[in-house]
Design a protein around this motif. Sequence first.
Motif, short mmCIF file in Angstrom:
data_model
loop_
_atom_site.label_atom_id
_atom_site.label_comp_id
_atom_site.label_asym_id
_atom_site.label_seq_id
_atom_site.Cartn_x
_atom_site.Cartn_y
_atom_site.Cartn_z
N SER A 1 21.08 60.40 148.50
CA SER A 1 19.73 60.81 148.10
C SER A 1 18.98 59.61 147.54
N GLU B 1 15.68 65.28 148.42
CA GLU B 1 14.99 65.52 147.15
C GLU B 1 13.50 65.80 147.35
N ASP C 1 20.58 64.78 150.70
CA ASP C 1 19.57 65.46 149.90
C ASP C 1 18.32 64.59 149.83
N VAL D 1 14.88 65.68 156.25
CA VAL D 1 16.20 65.07 156.06
C VAL D 1 16.61 64.29 157.32
#
Length: 192
Positions: free
Chosen positions: A80, A111, A109, A116
């Motif tokens: 992430s 975030e 992730d 993604v």
Amino acid sequence: FTVINPNKIHAAPFSNFSFDILHGKIQQVDADLFVSPSGDDNNSGLTPDDPLKTIRQALIIIFADSLDQNTVRLLEGVYSPSTNGEFFPVNLPDFVNLAGTGPDAVILDAEESADVINLEQNHHNFLSGLGITGGSGYGINCSYSNPTLENLKVYNNPGRGINLASSNPAMSDVTVSNNHGCGIYFSNSVPQ
């Protein structure tokens, strides 16, 4: 140029460019590469004991084509912006696979910073063993692409879990849950 054999990671939209490159600044690697959130982007990435830190760096240096498909192998951990400085979306070039050790052990992730995973006009990708979450628009966005999706969990994406636009992925053991827009959106697509 950055590399001798560029792909859509190096220049986009890739189809708008033609190249005549004599020298590349970065040496590309025709091999599978390993990545770990605790790795280092100055490592070789050639073994699990010498992993790169980010998927983005692996995609910059990996070389793959129709004769030599290669895989970015993700070791356990959360990838992430806040944990390892990962950059999203992960724009996979054709002929490059992305494989984790399992969807509960390897989590991508975004975030809510971007989608993604993005696959655009790709027909030779394999994604497996990944948890995919936090995509602001999509967990996985397939546009004119036919990847193989296996052993994935696509969850908690504020937009769509999986977006299929003129794409026909082969799907096996894919769990899609708690995505706020919808689970899977089909447009001129027939998953197998």
